[in-house]
Design a protein around this motif. Structure first.
Motif: not given
Length: 421
Positions: A366-379, A381-385, A393-402
């Motif tokens: 099962q997959r949902t999405f959440g938000t985490k606050k980091t020094p690079y701003g809010a990102i 993440i995928k929450q899998n269960r 897991t981290l979103e690659f597109s988010e990491c690429q942008r940062i």
């Protein structure tokens, strides 16, 4: 992150771009709070949802304290066919060097603000691009290009507003249809000039922007600010095919062209990898094709295209075929009801003359999405269960942008962010 599709069928301007993003959901009150972070006064925003040709959209304008408005560059190619009080004000400032700011002044205003790194970076790039274009047109050094005081306020707010709204809406990818420009000539401070005006032509230099002229409209539709912002967000020109539209908006232009003067844009629904998944068991279809006469560049495009059409996954495996030919096994996963769509697309987009199908049972987390606050701003993440098993897991597109925005390696970004999972 979201995908934006632009349709500049009536040109591009700062007002139209800002109006569009507000019409698509940008928050005006939050925008004003962000703009308060820049050391510039003497203006207020005028934002109104109105109808033109019975179609509702957003009219965005920067109103200056003294009631006049200027378009930015001293002795530029701004049209003089505007309301009398605006034209008179423009003429007065053409020769008033005391009220001018150069590029470094404007960059300093941006740098001194407490806006985000992303907004600052893109805004700086736009002003540098415009100044370099004007310098080339006027045969001056970039340092000699001056913005009128009021024009600088108008231009600064236009550009910064766009990227503040851009960040609000979390847009990461842009596609566009071709840009429509007017034709004929316009009267400017230097005399009669052709459309596109010289600054816009200079901004087009070295690009592959697709611009077509509408010879029924005898005025300019594309402004230097509009085309410079457009260049900065780097749209990919392609038709809107196979994409589900989530929201449509309109940003209105100020000119009376005799046609519907607006910029239309659509937020596209996120692909399957962005959707929440609540069931763990389903059926999927695997489609395979052997390919031996297409280049890696072509197949790279095919993969991106098929994913954009809604394929669950696309991957390639090197194979050795009959007659000792090297080839590629293309594998595409999709929903069973998409069989006919992707069969046609594989015949249309690749050189294959036959495809194979396998129906498969699948178990997924099962997959949902959440938000985490980091020094690079809010990102995001995928929450899998799955039962008692959990994986974030981290979103690659988010990491690429940062990584791009902070000039970091992708490895460093992952290393810094994994602690927030």
């Amino acid at each position: 992150m979201k995908t934006l599709y632009l349709e500049p069928f009536s040109g591009l301007s700062g007002d139209m771009l800002n109006g569009l993003l507000i019409d698509l959901g940008g928050n005006v009150e939050d925008l004003k709070k962000e703009l308060a972070k820049i050391p510039v006064a003497g203006y207020h925003l005028h934002v109104q949802r109105i109808a033109k040709s019975s179609i509702y959209g957003t009219d965005f304008d920067v109103h200056l304290a003294h009631g006049a408005k200027d378009h930015g560059i001293e002795n530029d190619f701004s049209p003089t066919n505007q309301p009398a009080h605006l034209a008179h004000h423009h003429h007065e400032h053409d020769h008033n060097h005391a009220h001018a700011r150069n590029l470094q002044d404007i960059l300093a205003i941006i740098d001194k603000s407490s806006l985000t790194k992303t907004v600052k970076k893109h805004s700086r790039n736009v002003f540098l691009d415009i100044a370099q274009a004007e310098a080339a047109v006027h045969n001056k050094a970039v340092e000699e290009i001056h913005f009128h005081e009021v024009g600088a306020i108008d231009s600064i707010v236009d550009v910064l507003s766009f990227f503040i709204l851009w960040e609000q809406l979390e847009i990461s990818q842009v596609y566009s249809s071709y840009i429509t420009e007017g034709s004929g000539t316009i009267e400017v401070a230097h005399g009669v000039m052709p459309v596109p005006v010289p600054a816009v032509m200079q901004l087009r230099k070295g690009t592959n922007l697709i611009i077509r002229q509408d010879f029924e409209i005898q005025t300019e539709l594309v402004t230097p600010t509009g085309i410079a912002i457009f260049k900065e967000i780097q749209p990919i020109f392609r038709p809107l095919e196979g994409q589900e539209i989530e929201k449509v908006g309109y940003g209105f232009g100020k000119r009376e062209t005799g046609k519907f003067n607006a910029l239309r844009g659509s937020l596209l629904r996120q692909g399957p990898s962005k959707k929440e998944i609540h069931q763990t068991q389903d059926q999927i279809l695997k489609i395979e094709a052997n390919i031996d006469d297409q280049t890696p560049e072509q197949l790279g495009y095919v993969m991106e295209y098929l994913l954009s059409k809604g394929a669950l996954d696309v991957f390639y495996i090197p194979i050795h075929m009959k007659k000792n030919r090297s080839g590629i096994l293309l594998t595409l996963l999709c929903q069973p009801e998409q069989k006919d769509v992707f069969t046609k697309e594989l015949f249309r987009q690749t050189s294959t003359i036959g495809v194979r199908y396998t129906s498969m049972a699948r178990t997924v987390m099962q997959r949902t999405f959440g938000t985490k606050k980091t020094p690079y701003g809010a990102i995001q993440i995928k929450q899998n269960r799955y039962e008692e098993i959990e994986k974030n897991t981290l979103e690659f597109s988010e990491c690429q942008r940062i990584a791009k925005e902070n000039d970091l390696s992708i490895y460093q970004v992952y290393h810094d962010l994994e602690k927030y999972l």
